[in-house]
Structures are given as structure tokens and as C-alpha cells.
Design a protein around this motif. Sequence first.
Motif, PDB file in Angstrom:
ATOM      1  N   GLU B 334     -27.266  -7.017 -18.943  1.00 45.93           N
ATOM      2  CA  GLU B 334     -27.605  -7.421 -20.310  1.00 45.93           C
ATOM      3  C   GLU B 334     -27.211  -6.340 -21.302  1.00 45.93           C
ATOM      4  N   LEU B 335     -27.501  -5.099 -20.931  1.00 45.06           N
ATOM      5  CA  LEU B 335     -27.192  -3.987 -21.816  1.00 45.06           C
ATOM      6  C   LEU B 335     -25.702  -3.919 -22.093  1.00 45.06           C
ATOM      7  N   ALA B 338     -24.511  -6.492 -24.494  1.00 45.86           N
ATOM      8  CA  ALA B 338     -25.016  -6.303 -25.858  1.00 45.86           C
ATOM      9  C   ALA B 338     -24.235  -5.226 -26.598  1.00 45.86           C
ATOM     10  N   SER B 339     -23.672  -4.258 -25.850  1.00 49.31           N
ATOM     11  CA  SER B 339     -23.007  -3.157 -26.520  1.00 49.31           C
ATOM     12  C   SER B 339     -21.646  -3.574 -27.083  1.00 49.31           C
ATOM     13  N   THR B 341     -20.220  -5.935 -29.402  1.00 49.82           N
ATOM     14  CA  THR B 341     -20.537  -6.940 -30.404  1.00 49.82           C
ATOM     15  C   THR B 341     -19.280  -7.739 -30.725  1.00 49.82           C
ATOM     16  N   PRO B 342     -19.450  -9.017 -31.012  1.00 46.07           N
ATOM     17  CA  PRO B 342     -18.278  -9.815 -31.341  1.00 46.07           C
ATOM     18  C   PRO B 342     -17.599  -9.286 -32.594  1.00 46.07           C
ATOM     19  N   GLU B 344     -15.807  -9.082 -36.186  1.00 45.01           N
ATOM     20  CA  GLU B 344     -16.196  -9.724 -37.423  1.00 45.01           C
ATOM     21  C   GLU B 344     -15.412 -11.019 -37.640  1.00 45.01           C
ATOM     22  N   VAL B 345     -16.107 -11.993 -38.143  1.00 47.52           N
ATOM     23  CA  VAL B 345     -15.432 -13.250 -38.457  1.00 47.52           C
ATOM     24  C   VAL B 345     -14.730 -13.100 -39.800  1.00 47.52           C
ATOM     25  N   ARG B 346     -13.489 -13.399 -39.819  1.00 49.73           N
ATOM     26  CA  ARG B 346     -12.699 -13.277 -41.049  1.00 49.73           C
ATOM     27  C   ARG B 346     -12.250 -14.640 -41.534  1.00 49.73           C
TER      28      ARG B 346
END
Lengths: 242, 347
Positions: B334-335, B338-339, B341-342, B344-346
Amino acid sequence: MSPILEIRGLSKRFGGVTALSGVDLAIEEGEILGVVGPNGSGKTTLFNVVTGVHMPSGGSVSFRGRDITGLKPHAISRAGIGYTFQQAMAFAGLRVLENVQIAGEHVRVNAGASHHPWPTPLALLDFVGLAALADERAGVLPFGSLRLLGLALALASRPALLLLDEPAAGLNDRETAALVGLVRQLPGHGITVCVIDHDMKLMQMLCRRLAVLDFGSKIADGPTGAVLADPKVLDVYLGGDL
Amino acid sequence: MIASRQPNGSAISALRSLLPVLVVLALIALVPLLSPSNRFLSLAISAGINVIALYGLSVLFGQTGILSMGHAALVGVGAYTAAILARDLCTGFWLALPAAALASALFAMIVGIPSLRVGGHHFVIMTFAFGQLLAIVLTNGGDYTGAATGLDLVGPVTLFGADMSDLTRYYLMVVAFVAAAAVASWAIINSPYGRTLRAIRENERLAASLGINVGRHKIGAFVVSGIFAGISGVLLAHFLGHISPTQFASFPSIYLALMVMIGGARLIAGPLAGGILVAFLPEVLNLDPVQSRIVYGVCLIAVILLLPEGLIAGVGQVFRRLLASGQPKQEREELDTASTTPSEVRR
Ligand SMILES: Nc1ncnc2c1ncn2[C@@H]1O[C@H](COP(=O)(O)OP(=O)(O)OP(=O)(O)O)[C@@H](O)[C@H]1O
Ligand SMILES: [Mg+2]
């Protein structure tokens, strides 16, 4: 009434790149102001200069009549300007509740804050809908929750002015709707908001006023409807999804 | 309901981390009943003196996330303060303690202000350089610092009229100091101040955005670690009766960093485990100095690669894995997700 934040002639150069050139912008107390512009137009840089992350190359920023140009980030936070980052972040190794506790421990109560006492860390988590995750490590949160935690952290720092850099980026529709609901409540709690986002639908829902940046200059500033109909603005977004 | 559950839970878990350490220390204090050899007592005293400095280092490295590679220099400032005060002002052990703590704290501040300004990995190099510099200054300090030969420190250590210089009594006194250091470090870790230091360790930019004066707190943590080091230095000077510059140069500094990493800097049991292990490992395995350096090196690499949180946390993890198989592994996965991150949506 005088604006809560007044930016005058603000410029920022990174080597040869002019990220901001002579931007004037006033944020009125109690409003939700939107800042839009294409990628690289200087929106994040504007926030970074206001919050002390970068020194401006020229111009000044005053907050509630006090000159805060060039102050360190922690000093600006303590003065009453909170912000969230374009890259959602938290203290990943610490528990969610601990994150919010820390955020509230380093600011004196703001003169302008209408809330006395300020909501507790748990109340803030409840406000953003994360109370059930209080004992989790922040690092295991899904992305949407991480953004909301970022908002809770910024709120815990008791801001009178809150700067949100693309708070909805990466959120799904449900999460975005929840975010809109939260942000709309803030002026009612005495928190002025300035928000950057590319999502014009979101901006139309949130903001009555928009400012548009292009190549580091402000090219429009006014009521949302009028700005979005402005030929100069349409020109910038030519072929875009306005 | 949730509000009342959390603080209770954390207070109990906080105590749970300290108790085993105090129990172990109580057992260690009983060792003289087994009439151990003088050699054992001496070794244990040296280990304990190191552990006191390690508790300071754990605040600095474990909580704040900054590593000092010149920490023995801070111990040295404490030791030389004790020796010089004893020589020039006939100051005894107990007065030397606050004086040395102050001197080491000041030295830490003087080193910390320019070093932490440059930040990041440069801090490690700066502390290393300052450590070397101190050794050079002490070596060239003429009669005042005793130059390369160093200084003698004579005079008994007394407590309530009892002579503590006797090996067994000194041993017990060092154990008491170790316990005090453990409690102090534990109190720091579990206070809002400790939480602030962890916030800085986790994310400096975010910390600053929340009103935390990152630079001042980093220097503060270094100063706090200096206080532990200064006290450790006084105990060392009075134990050895003679101190010289090489004792506080680069190798001892590297050993201190190694001990805190091997034991685990974030857990209250870490410094104790690291200090004891590094002191007694060569003894148990019957190694000569060169061999023991090799073993330490291998240990350090193994700990960094296999148990990045240190030996104690690693052993705990293995135990938990044995008790409830599958659970810790899932947590780790899980960790990891989580590290990342997706992006950025542009639009
Ligand atoms: N720290 C920096 N160093 C050098 N150049 C930078 C730095 N920060 C921003 N820039 C440059 O300044 C310009 C403005 O960037 P900024 O991040 O402010 O744009 P933005 O409007 O926030 O864009 P986006 O919508 O992609 O987030 C860009 O050309 C960028 O490359
Ligand atoms: Mg941006």
C-alpha cells in the motif's frame, strides 16, 4: 473596503524566462477569485512569489495593508495566508490526525479569523470528510483523499486568505463536487479564497470573478461571464476547450 | 468519541515504547551482581557513554532527518570543557555537566547556522569538516589544549559524599545517565516539538507553508543533540582520565552515525541497541580492530538494505510477520503505491 491582498507590478524572472511581468491583482475580502491561464503562464509562480517561496524580481505584495514582499514562507503563513500545492502533499510518514495537529501548532490566532476558537484538528478532518481515516498514515491515502488532507492542513493553519493551486486536479467527479461544496463554504467562515484551475466548469461554479494570465501578464480581470467572453481570452485559448 | 480514543491510544503506545528500554536498563544495572570482569565493566561504560550521545543523534537524525558526521566533535567539546574547567578552576564533575552541555550546544549552534543554511547533503559534509577542524584546533592549541597528547583529568567524581570513581559505581552512574537520556529523548519525541521535527523530516516545504520556521528548528535540533553530546563528553573525560584530539575526529564520528543507523534512529530502543551491539560485537566474535571495522561496514550495508528503519524495527517486523503472516507485506505494498501519485491532469 481595501482589498485583503494587493499585488502591484509583480515580476519574476528565472534566468532568461520571464514567468511574471508586471502583474497587478487585488483580492477582495470574502470573495472566491479564480486565476486561469494556459500551462506555463505563471499562475503557480504568482502563488509562489506571494507565499515567499520565490523572491520577486520586482513589484510588491501587501496583505491587509502590510507589506509582505520577500518575507519567508513560514512568516507569510503566520501572517494569515494559507496555501495548498499543485502537487498534493502531506507528511507521508505521520498519521492523518497528526498531520493536521502539526498544521495548527505554529500559527497565532489570526486577527481576521471569524472563528473563535478555531475548529479542532478532528473537526477539520470531519469538515473535509477524512475523520474516519484519522489514524491512518498519510502516505497510504488515495490521491483524492491526499488532496483533501492538503486542504485540511491549509485550513488548520488558520488562514484569512487561502490560495488553492489546482485543487481538483486528479480528482474524480464525485470528489470534485465535494471539493466545490467545501470551498464555497469558506467565505462564510471568514476565509477569502483565490483558486487556480484549468477546469472552466469548476471555475464557473466557484468564482464570480476571474483573472487571466498569459505569458506572465494579466490579460483580463473581471466578472467570470464577461472574462470568458472576452476575445483576448478566447484568443489565448484558441482551439482549447473553453 | 473518536477524539477521546486517539490521544489515549497514542499516550499508551508512547509509554509502551519507553518501558522495555527502562526494563532492559534496570536489568543492565543488576549486572554487577554477577561480579563481571573489569574489562566488561569498562567496555559497558564506554558503550553507555556512546549511547547517551546516540540519544541526541536520534533526535537529530531519527526525528529531524539530518545526519551529523562530526558528532564526536560535540562530544569532544564537552570532554575538553570538563578537562579545562577541572584544570583551571578545579571544577568538579557535577558543575562540568551543565558547562559542557552549554559549550557543546553553543558549538552546535556555531556549526549549525552556516551548515544548515546550505542544507541537504551539504550538512553532512559541513559537520564532517567541522569535526576535522576541531581536531586540528585541539592539536595545535599548545599547552591550553595539551596539543596532540591531550589533557589529563584528575580528581574524583563524588555523589552525596560517595566516591563514584570506582568502576562498578561509575558503571551504575552511567546506566542512570543512559536512562535519563532515554527518557529525555522519549519526552522530546512525544512532545509537539518532536512532532514539528518529524514534519520537517517528512516535508520541509509543506512544514514551512504551515508556519514552521524550518531553519530555526533544524538548528534547534542540532543544539539539542549537542546537549546530549556534551554530557556524554564529561562522562567520557572523567572515565578515561585522559583525552586527546584523535578521540573526537572523523572515525569516532562515523562510528556514532553507524551505531544510530544500525540500532534504528527513530525508535527509543534504537540507540541503546546500536550502542551495545557495536561495542560488544568485536568482543563476542573475538575480532581484531581491522576485522571489526569490516564487520561494522557489512552490518551497516545490511541494515540499510534490509532493515532501513534499523535493527530493532526490523526485528519487530520479522516478529509481526511470524505472528500474523501476510499482514505486514500488504501494508508495504500500500505504501509503495501511495508514494507514486498520478501525474497532474492537464487540459
Ligand atoms: N523554479 C523555477 N525555475 C525556473 N523556471 C521556472 C520555475 N518555476 C516556474 N518556472 C517557469 O516559469 C513559467 C511559469 O511557470 P508556472 O509553473 O508558474 O506556470 P503555471 O501557469 O502554473 O502552469 P501550469 O498550468 O502548467 O501549472 C514556466 O515557463 C516555467 O517553466
Ligand atoms: Mg501551475
